[in-house]
Scaffold this motif. Sequence first.
Motif, PDB file in Angstrom:
ATOM      1  N   THR A  10       0.808  -1.210   0.000  1.00  0.00           N
ATOM      2  CA  THR A  10       0.000   0.000   0.000  1.00  0.00           C
ATOM      3  C   THR A  10       0.843   1.262   0.000  1.00  0.00           C
ATOM      4  O   THR A  10       0.383   2.293  -0.443  1.00  0.00           O
ATOM      5  CB  THR A  10      -0.950   0.028   1.211  1.00  0.00           C
ATOM      6  OG1 THR A  10      -0.177  -0.070   2.399  1.00  0.00           O
ATOM      7  CG2 THR A  10      -1.938  -1.109   1.144  1.00  0.00           C
ATOM      8  N   GLU A  11       2.058   1.204   0.531  1.00  0.00           N
ATOM      9  CA  GLU A  11       2.919   2.375   0.506  1.00  0.00           C
ATOM     10  C   GLU A  11       3.624   2.450  -0.842  1.00  0.00           C
ATOM     11  O   GLU A  11       3.912   1.440  -1.464  1.00  0.00           O
ATOM     12  CB  GLU A  11       3.952   2.316   1.625  1.00  0.00           C
ATOM     13  CG  GLU A  11       3.363   2.532   2.994  1.00  0.00           C
ATOM     14  CD  GLU A  11       4.441   2.683   4.041  1.00  0.00           C
ATOM     15  OE1 GLU A  11       5.613   2.415   3.748  1.00  0.00           O
ATOM     16  OE2 GLU A  11       4.080   3.067   5.159  1.00  0.00           O
ATOM     17  N   ARG A  12       3.891   3.685  -1.268  1.00  0.00           N
ATOM     18  CA  ARG A  12       4.576   3.839  -2.540  1.00  0.00           C
ATOM     19  C   ARG A  12       5.349   5.144  -2.553  1.00  0.00           C
ATOM     20  O   ARG A  12       5.126   6.038  -1.749  1.00  0.00           O
ATOM     21  CB  ARG A  12       3.590   3.804  -3.692  1.00  0.00           C
ATOM     22  CG  ARG A  12       2.634   4.973  -3.711  1.00  0.00           C
ATOM     23  CD  ARG A  12       1.740   4.925  -4.905  1.00  0.00           C
ATOM     24  NE  ARG A  12       0.883   6.098  -4.882  1.00  0.00           N
ATOM     25  CZ  ARG A  12      -0.088   6.295  -5.704  1.00  0.00           C
ATOM     26  NH1 ARG A  12      -0.359   5.410  -6.611  1.00  0.00           N
ATOM     27  NH2 ARG A  12      -0.813   7.384  -5.630  1.00  0.00           N
ATOM     28  N   THR A  20       4.287   7.202   1.282  1.00  0.00           N
ATOM     29  CA  THR A  20       2.940   7.452   1.791  1.00  0.00           C
ATOM     30  C   THR A  20       1.992   6.350   1.363  1.00  0.00           C
ATOM     31  O   THR A  20       2.224   5.647   0.387  1.00  0.00           O
ATOM     32  CB  THR A  20       2.398   8.790   1.253  1.00  0.00           C
ATOM     33  OG1 THR A  20       2.392   8.750  -0.174  1.00  0.00           O
ATOM     34  CG2 THR A  20       3.234   9.965   1.718  1.00  0.00           C
ATOM     35  N   ASN A  21       0.894   6.231   2.115  1.00  0.00           N
ATOM     36  CA  ASN A  21      -0.215   5.386   1.691  1.00  0.00           C
ATOM     37  C   ASN A  21      -1.391   6.306   1.367  1.00  0.00           C
ATOM     38  O   ASN A  21      -1.267   7.536   1.419  1.00  0.00           O
ATOM     39  CB  ASN A  21      -0.550   4.338   2.763  1.00  0.00           C
ATOM     40  CG  ASN A  21      -0.929   4.952   4.078  1.00  0.00           C
ATOM     41  OD1 ASN A  21      -1.390   6.080   4.145  1.00  0.00           O
ATOM     42  ND2 ASN A  21      -0.735   4.205   5.145  1.00  0.00           N
ATOM     43  N   GLY A  22      -2.525   5.731   1.036  1.00  0.00           N
ATOM     44  CA  GLY A  22      -3.681   6.536   0.637  1.00  0.00           C
ATOM     45  C   GLY A  22      -4.154   7.488   1.721  1.00  0.00           C
ATOM     46  O   GLY A  22      -4.521   8.638   1.448  1.00  0.00           O
ATOM     47  N   PHE A  23      -4.164   7.021   2.972  1.00  0.00           N
ATOM     48  CA  PHE A  23      -4.589   7.882   4.066  1.00  0.00           C
ATOM     49  C   PHE A  23      -3.644   9.066   4.232  1.00  0.00           C
ATOM     50  O   PHE A  23      -4.095  10.201   4.444  1.00  0.00           O
ATOM     51  CB  PHE A  23      -4.672   7.090   5.378  1.00  0.00           C
ATOM     52  CG  PHE A  23      -5.033   7.949   6.554  1.00  0.00           C
ATOM     53  CD1 PHE A  23      -6.351   8.304   6.771  1.00  0.00           C
ATOM     54  CD2 PHE A  23      -4.062   8.418   7.418  1.00  0.00           C
ATOM     55  CE1 PHE A  23      -6.694   9.112   7.845  1.00  0.00           C
ATOM     56  CE2 PHE A  23      -4.387   9.222   8.486  1.00  0.00           C
ATOM     57  CZ  PHE A  23      -5.716   9.572   8.704  1.00  0.00           C
ATOM     58  N   ARG A  25      -1.759  10.543   1.988  1.00  0.00           N
ATOM     59  CA  ARG A  25      -1.954  11.501   0.897  1.00  0.00           C
ATOM     60  C   ARG A  25      -3.261  12.264   1.054  1.00  0.00           C
ATOM     61  O   ARG A  25      -3.331  13.469   0.772  1.00  0.00           O
ATOM     62  CB  ARG A  25      -1.899  10.769  -0.443  1.00  0.00           C
ATOM     63  CG  ARG A  25      -0.513  10.220  -0.745  1.00  0.00           C
ATOM     64  CD  ARG A  25      -0.402   9.631  -2.132  1.00  0.00           C
ATOM     65  NE  ARG A  25      -1.307   8.519  -2.358  1.00  0.00           N
ATOM     66  CZ  ARG A  25      -1.033   7.254  -2.077  1.00  0.00           C
ATOM     67  NH1 ARG A  25       0.143   6.940  -1.560  1.00  0.00           N
ATOM     68  NH2 ARG A  25      -1.907   6.305  -2.331  1.00  0.00           N
ATOM     69  N   GLY A  26      -4.305  11.597   1.532  1.00  0.00           N
ATOM     70  CA  GLY A  26      -5.575  12.284   1.793  1.00  0.00           C
ATOM     71  C   GLY A  26      -5.438  13.299   2.916  1.00  0.00           C
ATOM     72  O   GLY A  26      -5.968  14.412   2.833  1.00  0.00           O
ATOM     73  N   ILE A  65      -3.398  12.667  -4.377  1.00  0.00           N
ATOM     74  CA  ILE A  65      -3.815  11.317  -4.021  1.00  0.00           C
ATOM     75  C   ILE A  65      -3.427  10.319  -5.108  1.00  0.00           C
ATOM     76  O   ILE A  65      -3.017   9.203  -4.823  1.00  0.00           O
ATOM     77  CB  ILE A  65      -5.320  11.292  -3.727  1.00  0.00           C
ATOM     78  CG1 ILE A  65      -5.583  12.048  -2.421  1.00  0.00           C
ATOM     79  CG2 ILE A  65      -5.846   9.871  -3.627  1.00  0.00           C
ATOM     80  CD1 ILE A  65      -7.043  12.302  -2.116  1.00  0.00           C
ATOM     81  N   ARG A  66      -3.512  10.708  -6.354  1.00  0.00           N
ATOM     82  CA  ARG A  66      -3.160   9.792  -7.441  1.00  0.00           C
ATOM     83  C   ARG A  66      -1.677   9.647  -7.676  1.00  0.00           C
ATOM     84  O   ARG A  66      -1.172   8.556  -7.932  1.00  0.00           O
ATOM     85  CB  ARG A  66      -3.829  10.237  -8.739  1.00  0.00           C
ATOM     86  CG  ARG A  66      -5.299  10.001  -8.754  1.00  0.00           C
ATOM     87  CD  ARG A  66      -5.857  10.189 -10.129  1.00  0.00           C
ATOM     88  NE  ARG A  66      -7.289   9.896 -10.112  1.00  0.00           N
ATOM     89  CZ  ARG A  66      -8.067  10.041 -11.151  1.00  0.00           C
ATOM     90  NH1 ARG A  66      -7.563  10.478 -12.280  1.00  0.00           N
ATOM     91  NH2 ARG A  66      -9.328   9.747 -11.065  1.00  0.00           N
TER      92      ARG A  66
END
Length: 68
Positions: A10-12, A20-23, A25-26, A65-66
Motif C-alpha cells: 500500500t505504501e509507494r 505514503t499510503n492513501g490515508f 496523501r488524503g 492522491i493519485r
Amino acid sequence: MMAGFQPQKTERDGFLPIRTNGFDRGFISVVILILVHLLWMRFLEGVLPLWVATVLCLALAVFIIRKG
C-alpha cells in the motif's frame, strides 16, 4: 492465512519526499486545503470568491492522491 493470498503493497514512492499510503496523501490534501482557504480568506477573498480556492484545492487533492 489463505493459500495464494498475498497482501498488496500500500505504501509507494511518488513526488512527495516521503513514502505514503492513501490515508497519508488524503490527510496531506486536507491540511493543504485548510491552509489555502485560510490564506485565501485573508488575502484574496475581496478579489476572488472562496469557491475558486475550493475548486483549485480539490484538483490539487486529486493530483496528490493519485500521483503523490
